[in-house]
Write a protein that holds these residues in place. Structure first.
Motif, PDB file in Angstrom:
ATOM      1  N   HIS A  29     -18.184  -0.476  -1.632  1.00 30.37           N
ATOM      2  CA  HIS A  29     -17.882  -0.594  -3.064  1.00 30.37           C
ATOM      3  C   HIS A  29     -16.564  -1.328  -3.269  1.00 30.37           C
ATOM      4  CE1 HIS A  29     -16.479   0.804  -7.055  1.00 30.37           C
ATOM      5  NE2 HIS A  29     -17.751   0.658  -7.363  1.00 30.37           N
ATOM      6  N   PHE A  30     -15.562  -1.007  -2.459  1.00 27.36           N
ATOM      7  CA  PHE A  30     -14.258  -1.668  -2.552  1.00 27.36           C
ATOM      8  C   PHE A  30     -14.392  -3.169  -2.335  1.00 27.36           C
ATOM      9  CE2 PHE A  30     -10.335  -3.261  -0.698  1.00 27.36           C
ATOM     10  CZ  PHE A  30      -9.394  -2.828  -1.624  1.00 27.36           C
ATOM     11  N   VAL A  31     -15.144  -3.561  -1.299  1.00 26.58           N
ATOM     12  CA  VAL A  31     -15.342  -4.987  -1.007  1.00 26.58           C
ATOM     13  C   VAL A  31     -16.062  -5.669  -2.164  1.00 26.58           C
ATOM     14  CG1 VAL A  31     -16.564  -6.590   0.512  1.00 26.58           C
ATOM     15  CG2 VAL A  31     -15.213  -4.735   1.479  1.00 26.58           C
ATOM     16  N   LEU A  32     -17.085  -5.023  -2.716  1.00 22.58           N
ATOM     17  CA  LEU A  32     -17.832  -5.606  -3.828  1.00 22.58           C
ATOM     18  C   LEU A  32     -16.936  -5.790  -5.060  1.00 22.58           C
ATOM     19  CD1 LEU A  32     -21.083  -5.918  -4.840  1.00 22.58           C
ATOM     20  CD2 LEU A  32     -20.103  -4.218  -6.361  1.00 22.58           C
ATOM     21  N   VAL A  33     -16.144  -4.777  -5.384  1.00 20.70           N
ATOM     22  CA  VAL A  33     -15.245  -4.869  -6.550  1.00 20.70           C
ATOM     23  C   VAL A  33     -14.216  -5.976  -6.328  1.00 20.70           C
ATOM     24  CG1 VAL A  33     -13.421  -3.668  -7.834  1.00 20.70           C
ATOM     25  CG2 VAL A  33     -15.559  -2.495  -7.297  1.00 20.70           C
ATOM     26  N   TYR A  34     -13.616  -5.998  -5.157  1.00 26.10           N
ATOM     27  CA  TYR A  34     -12.597  -7.000  -4.858  1.00 26.10           C
ATOM     28  C   TYR A  34     -13.196  -8.405  -4.902  1.00 26.10           C
ATOM     29  CZ  TYR A  34      -8.525  -9.086  -2.656  1.00 26.10           C
ATOM     30  OH  TYR A  34      -7.418  -9.845  -2.402  1.00 26.10           O
ATOM     31  N   ALA A  35     -14.382  -8.586  -4.319  1.00 29.25           N
ATOM     32  CA  ALA A  35     -15.026  -9.901  -4.302  1.00 29.25           C
ATOM     33  C   ALA A  35     -15.405 -10.347  -5.715  1.00 29.25           C
ATOM     34  CB  ALA A  35     -16.255  -9.875  -3.407  1.00 29.25           C
ATOM     35  N   ALA A  36     -15.972  -9.441  -6.509  1.00 24.81           N
ATOM     36  CA  ALA A  36     -16.391  -9.805  -7.866  1.00 24.81           C
ATOM     37  C   ALA A  36     -15.193 -10.192  -8.726  1.00 24.81           C
ATOM     38  CB  ALA A  36     -17.150  -8.646  -8.510  1.00 24.81           C
ATOM     39  N   LEU A  37     -14.138  -9.384  -8.661  1.00 24.39           N
ATOM     40  CA  LEU A  37     -12.976  -9.694  -9.490  1.00 24.39           C
ATOM     41  C   LEU A  37     -12.218 -10.920  -8.978  1.00 24.39           C
ATOM     42  CD1 LEU A  37     -11.686  -6.142 -10.398  1.00 24.39           C
ATOM     43  CD2 LEU A  37     -13.139  -7.692 -11.712  1.00 24.39           C
ATOM     44  N   SER A  38     -12.196 -11.122  -7.688  1.00 30.18           N
ATOM     45  CA  SER A  38     -11.561 -12.323  -7.140  1.00 30.18           C
ATOM     46  C   SER A  38     -12.322 -13.576  -7.549  1.00 30.18           C
ATOM     47  CB  SER A  38     -11.481 -12.245  -5.616  1.00 30.18           C
ATOM     48  OG  SER A  38     -10.623 -11.217  -5.229  1.00 30.18           O
ATOM     49  N   ALA A  39     -13.639 -13.501  -7.519  1.00 28.50           N
ATOM     50  CA  ALA A  39     -14.450 -14.651  -7.927  1.00 28.50           C
ATOM     51  C   ALA A  39     -14.278 -14.936  -9.414  1.00 28.50           C
ATOM     52  CB  ALA A  39     -15.920 -14.401  -7.600  1.00 28.50           C
ATOM     53  N   ALA A  40     -14.150 -13.891 -10.211  1.00 29.89           N
ATOM     54  CA  ALA A  40     -14.009 -14.089 -11.657  1.00 29.89           C
ATOM     55  C   ALA A  40     -12.615 -14.573 -12.035  1.00 29.89           C
ATOM     56  CB  ALA A  40     -14.305 -12.781 -12.388  1.00 29.89           C
ATOM     57  N   CYS A  41     -11.616 -14.132 -11.314  1.00 33.21           N
ATOM     58  CA  CYS A  41     -10.239 -14.447 -11.695  1.00 33.21           C
ATOM     59  C   CYS A  41      -9.644 -15.606 -10.898  1.00 33.21           C
ATOM     60  CB  CYS A  41      -9.371 -13.202 -11.538  1.00 33.21           C
ATOM     61  SG  CYS A  41      -9.855 -11.871 -12.650  1.00 33.21           S
ATOM     62  N   ALA A  42     -10.444 -16.237 -10.063  1.00 29.71           N
ATOM     63  CA  ALA A  42      -9.960 -17.392  -9.311  1.00 29.71           C
ATOM     64  C   ALA A  42      -9.696 -18.551 -10.259  1.00 29.71           C
ATOM     65  CB  ALA A  42     -10.997 -17.801  -8.258  1.00 29.71           C
ATOM     66  N   GLN A  43      -8.860 -19.482  -9.818  1.00 30.92           N
ATOM     67  CA  GLN A  43      -8.544 -20.642 -10.660  1.00 30.92           C
ATOM     68  C   GLN A  43      -9.794 -21.402 -11.060  1.00 30.92           C
ATOM     69  OE1 GLN A  43      -5.619 -22.968  -8.567  1.00 30.92           O
ATOM     70  NE2 GLN A  43      -4.136 -22.612 -10.183  1.00 30.92           N
ATOM     71  N   ARG A  44     -10.737 -21.507 -10.146  1.00 27.65           N
ATOM     72  CA  ARG A  44     -11.971 -22.236 -10.456  1.00 27.65           C
ATOM     73  C   ARG A  44     -12.950 -21.394 -11.263  1.00 27.65           C
ATOM     74  NH1 ARG A  44     -14.082 -24.291  -4.930  1.00 27.65           N
ATOM     75  NH2 ARG A  44     -13.022 -22.459  -4.177  1.00 27.65           N
ATOM     76  N   GLY A  45     -12.716 -20.109 -11.365  1.00 31.22           N
ATOM     77  CA  GLY A  45     -13.599 -19.238 -12.131  1.00 31.22           C
ATOM     78  C   GLY A  45     -15.041 -19.312 -11.677  1.00 31.22           C
ATOM     79  N   LEU A  46     -15.321 -18.801 -10.498  1.00 29.56           N
ATOM     80  CA  LEU A  46     -16.655 -18.915  -9.919  1.00 29.56           C
ATOM     81  C   LEU A  46     -17.718 -18.190 -10.744  1.00 29.56           C
ATOM     82  CD1 LEU A  46     -15.629 -18.398  -6.197  1.00 29.56           C
ATOM     83  CD2 LEU A  46     -16.051 -20.544  -7.391  1.00 29.56           C
ATOM     84  N   ILE A  47     -17.360 -17.074 -11.356  1.00 28.71           N
ATOM     85  CA  ILE A  47     -18.268 -16.372 -12.255  1.00 28.71           C
ATOM     86  C   ILE A  47     -17.488 -15.926 -13.485  1.00 28.71           C
ATOM     87  CG2 ILE A  47     -19.862 -15.570 -10.467  1.00 28.71           C
ATOM     88  CD1 ILE A  47     -18.572 -12.850 -10.591  1.00 28.71           C
ATOM     89  N   ASP A  48     -18.199 -15.667 -14.532  1.00 31.13           N
ATOM     90  CA  ASP A  48     -17.563 -15.218 -15.769  1.00 31.13           C
ATOM     91  C   ASP A  48     -17.017 -13.794 -15.580  1.00 31.13           C
ATOM     92  OD1 ASP A  48     -18.324 -13.929 -18.824  1.00 31.13           O
ATOM     93  OD2 ASP A  48     -17.150 -15.787 -18.679  1.00 31.13           O
ATOM     94  N   PRO A  49     -15.804 -13.518 -16.054  1.00 32.44           N
ATOM     95  CA  PRO A  49     -15.241 -12.164 -15.914  1.00 32.44           C
ATOM     96  C   PRO A  49     -16.122 -11.078 -16.519  1.00 32.44           C
ATOM     97  CG  PRO A  49     -13.516 -13.688 -16.561  1.00 32.44           C
ATOM     98  CD  PRO A  49     -14.814 -14.449 -16.616  1.00 32.44           C
ATOM     99  N   PHE A  50     -16.858 -11.401 -17.583  1.00 35.29           N
ATOM    100  CA  PHE A  50     -17.751 -10.415 -18.179  1.00 35.29           C
ATOM    101  C   PHE A  50     -18.800  -9.946 -17.172  1.00 35.29           C
ATOM    102  CE2 PHE A  50     -21.902  -9.616 -20.104  1.00 35.29           C
ATOM    103  CZ  PHE A  50     -21.601  -8.481 -20.861  1.00 35.29           C
ATOM    104  N   TRP A  51     -19.415 -10.900 -16.454  1.00 38.35           N
ATOM    105  CA  TRP A  51     -20.451 -10.557 -15.495  1.00 38.35           C
ATOM    106  C   TRP A  51     -19.885  -9.802 -14.299  1.00 38.35           C
ATOM    107  CZ3 TRP A  51     -24.858 -10.352 -17.558  1.00 38.35           C
ATOM    108  CH2 TRP A  51     -25.233 -11.259 -18.547  1.00 38.35           C
ATOM    109  N   ALA A  52     -18.684 -10.160 -13.887  1.00 34.25           N
ATOM    110  CA  ALA A  52     -18.038  -9.430 -12.784  1.00 34.25           C
ATOM    111  C   ALA A  52     -17.761  -7.990 -13.195  1.00 34.25           C
ATOM    112  CB  ALA A  52     -16.746 -10.128 -12.379  1.00 34.25           C
ATOM    113  N   SER A  53     -17.254  -7.809 -14.394  1.00 30.90           N
ATOM    114  CA  SER A  53     -16.983  -6.457 -14.889  1.00 30.90           C
ATOM    115  C   SER A  53     -18.270  -5.661 -15.044  1.00 30.90           C
ATOM    116  CB  SER A  53     -16.243  -6.515 -16.227  1.00 30.90           C
ATOM    117  OG  SER A  53     -15.006  -7.143 -16.078  1.00 30.90           O
ATOM    118  N   LEU A  54     -19.296  -6.305 -15.560  1.00 34.71           N
ATOM    119  CA  LEU A  54     -20.575  -5.634 -15.729  1.00 34.71           C
ATOM    120  C   LEU A  54     -21.152  -5.203 -14.376  1.00 34.71           C
ATOM    121  CD1 LEU A  54     -22.738  -4.773 -17.777  1.00 34.71           C
ATOM    122  CD2 LEU A  54     -23.843  -6.971 -17.358  1.00 34.71           C
ATOM    123  N   LEU A  55     -21.056  -6.075 -13.388  1.00 38.31           N
ATOM    124  CA  LEU A  55     -21.531  -5.746 -12.050  1.00 38.31           C
ATOM    125  C   LEU A  55     -20.809  -4.512 -11.510  1.00 38.31           C
ATOM    126  CD1 LEU A  55     -23.138  -6.439  -9.436  1.00 38.31           C
ATOM    127  CD2 LEU A  55     -21.143  -7.793  -8.775  1.00 38.31           C
TER     128      LEU A  55
END
Length: 108
Positions: A29-55
């Motif tokens: 769970h920790f890895v999933l949360v860290y990966a989702a939020l890192s992908a959402a908050c990266a400079q390139r914005g790999l995914i939308d923060p809404f979807w990362a939070s929802l996940l």
């Protein structure tokens, strides 16, 4: 054969599994949360923060419930108490993993 902790040898492996399972669920769970939020908050914005939070919010309750399953152990041996505490601590850690998503709501 009785192990020195008071458990029969054939019952020791399931108890050890119950000690380790919650910690592994928390780690995943920790890895999933860290990966989702890192992908959402990266400079390139790999995914939308809404979807990362929802996940994160969707996977947190099942992970916490799955981790708490070992807390049902009511034995008096040290290993059974360890399994119970491992479940409780891991379930709380999973909830705390999701706390920044709930409290911050974005990449701030």
């Amino acid at each position: 054969m009785i192990h020195k902790n008071g458990l029969p040898s054939d019952k020791l492996l399931p108890v050890l599994r119950d000690i380790l399972r919650p910690a592994l669920i928390w780690a995943a769970h920790f890895v999933l949360v860290y990966a989702a939020l890192s992908a959402a908050c990266a400079q390139r914005g790999l995914i939308d923060p809404f979807w990362a939070s929802l996940l994160v919010l969707v996977v947190t309750p099942p992970a916490a419930l799955w981790a708490i399953v070992g807390a049902r152990r009511r034995g008096r041996s040290d290993f059974e108490r360890a399994a119970r505490w491992s479940s409780i601590i891991s379930a709380l850690a999973i909830l705390f993993n999701a706390a920044p998503v709930v409290l911050m709501g974005g990449c701030g």
